[in-house]
Structures are given as C-alpha cells and as structure tokens.
Motif scaffolding. Sequence first.
Motif, mmCIF file in Angstrom:
data_model
loop_
_atom_site.group_PDB
_atom_site.id
_atom_site.type_symbol
_atom_site.label_atom_id
_atom_site.label_comp_id
_atom_site.label_asym_id
_atom_site.label_seq_id
_atom_site.Cartn_x
_atom_site.Cartn_y
_atom_site.Cartn_z
ATOM 1 N N LYS A 5 1.110 9.532 -17.108
ATOM 2 C CA LYS A 5 0.952 8.665 -17.570
ATOM 3 C C LYS A 5 0.083 7.869 -16.365
ATOM 4 O O LYS A 5 0.170 6.936 -16.046
ATOM 5 C CB LYS A 5 2.188 7.966 -17.998
ATOM 6 C CG LYS A 5 3.104 8.050 -18.248
ATOM 7 C CD LYS A 5 4.371 7.776 -18.880
ATOM 8 C CE LYS A 5 4.997 8.425 -19.652
ATOM 9 N NZ LYS A 5 6.114 7.124 -20.139
ATOM 10 N N LEU A 6 0.025 8.961 -15.086
ATOM 11 C CA LEU A 6 -0.568 8.471 -13.867
ATOM 12 C C LEU A 6 -1.508 9.079 -13.901
ATOM 13 O O LEU A 6 -1.854 10.443 -13.407
ATOM 14 C CB LEU A 6 0.169 8.490 -12.433
ATOM 15 C CG LEU A 6 1.907 7.797 -12.600
ATOM 16 C CD1 LEU A 6 2.883 8.329 -11.172
ATOM 17 C CD2 LEU A 6 1.045 6.206 -12.595
ATOM 18 N N SER A 7 -2.953 8.386 -12.522
ATOM 19 C CA SER A 7 -4.083 9.237 -12.127
ATOM 20 C C SER A 7 -3.520 10.637 -11.084
ATOM 21 O O SER A 7 -2.311 10.150 -10.754
ATOM 22 C CB SER A 7 -5.086 8.524 -11.873
ATOM 23 O OG SER A 7 -4.673 7.775 -10.688
ATOM 24 N N ASP A 39 -3.182 7.794 -7.823
ATOM 25 C CA ASP A 39 -1.969 7.560 -7.874
ATOM 26 C C ASP A 39 -1.327 8.677 -7.544
ATOM 27 O O ASP A 39 -0.104 8.433 -6.412
ATOM 28 C CB ASP A 39 -1.182 6.637 -9.195
ATOM 29 C CG ASP A 39 -2.575 5.873 -9.793
ATOM 30 O OD1 ASP A 39 -2.706 5.165 -8.672
ATOM 31 O OD2 ASP A 39 -2.504 4.855 -11.129
ATOM 32 N N ILE A 40 -0.842 9.404 -8.045
ATOM 33 C CA ILE A 40 0.697 10.378 -7.827
ATOM 34 C C ILE A 40 -0.390 11.163 -6.166
ATOM 35 O O ILE A 40 1.552 11.179 -5.527
ATOM 36 C CB ILE A 40 -0.259 12.052 -8.447
ATOM 37 C CG1 ILE A 40 0.440 11.776 -10.227
ATOM 38 C CG2 ILE A 40 0.876 12.668 -8.574
ATOM 39 C CD1 ILE A 40 0.241 12.650 -11.465
ATOM 40 N N TYR A 70 1.354 7.887 -4.002
ATOM 41 C CA TYR A 70 3.131 8.305 -4.414
ATOM 42 C C TYR A 70 3.188 9.314 -3.102
ATOM 43 O O TYR A 70 4.737 9.431 -3.168
ATOM 44 C CB TYR A 70 3.289 8.177 -5.931
ATOM 45 C CG TYR A 70 4.808 7.912 -5.942
ATOM 46 C CD1 TYR A 70 5.378 6.737 -5.881
ATOM 47 C CD2 TYR A 70 5.948 9.163 -6.379
ATOM 48 C CE1 TYR A 70 6.350 6.601 -5.853
ATOM 49 C CE2 TYR A 70 6.669 9.410 -6.703
ATOM 50 C CZ TYR A 70 7.629 7.816 -6.847
ATOM 51 O OH TYR A 70 8.778 7.668 -6.834
#
Length: 58
Positions: free
Chosen positions: A29-31, A34-35, A38
């Motif tokens: 669900k995340l690129s 993004d990971i 995060y």
Amino acid sequence: MCKAMEDMIIDFVMEDKKNSAIRMLRAGKLSENDIAEYLDLSTDVIEELAKQEELLVK
C-alpha cells in the motif's frame, strides 16, 4: 552504557525497522520512498529488502 550494549540496541532497532519495512512492502500500500521516510531508513535499504523478499514495489 558500554559500547557493546549500545551496538546491540542499535542492531535490534535496525532489525525491527527492517521487519516492519518487509511487512509494509508485502502489504503493497505504500511506495518504497514512503516506507523509507516513515521508518527513517534510506531508500537503498528498502530497495535491498524488496529485492531480497522479491517484493519490488513501483
């Protein structure tokens, strides 16, 4: 705190972040960017994990 203890804690935290990244990659669900942001990891680490797990996310 001694250096060995600090290194053990750093290794533990890094391993936990890598395991979290693998779970996020599997969820899809995340690129990778993004990971990485995060979890405060470099995108190179995330890309390497994705390759190891064969979960490359575009």
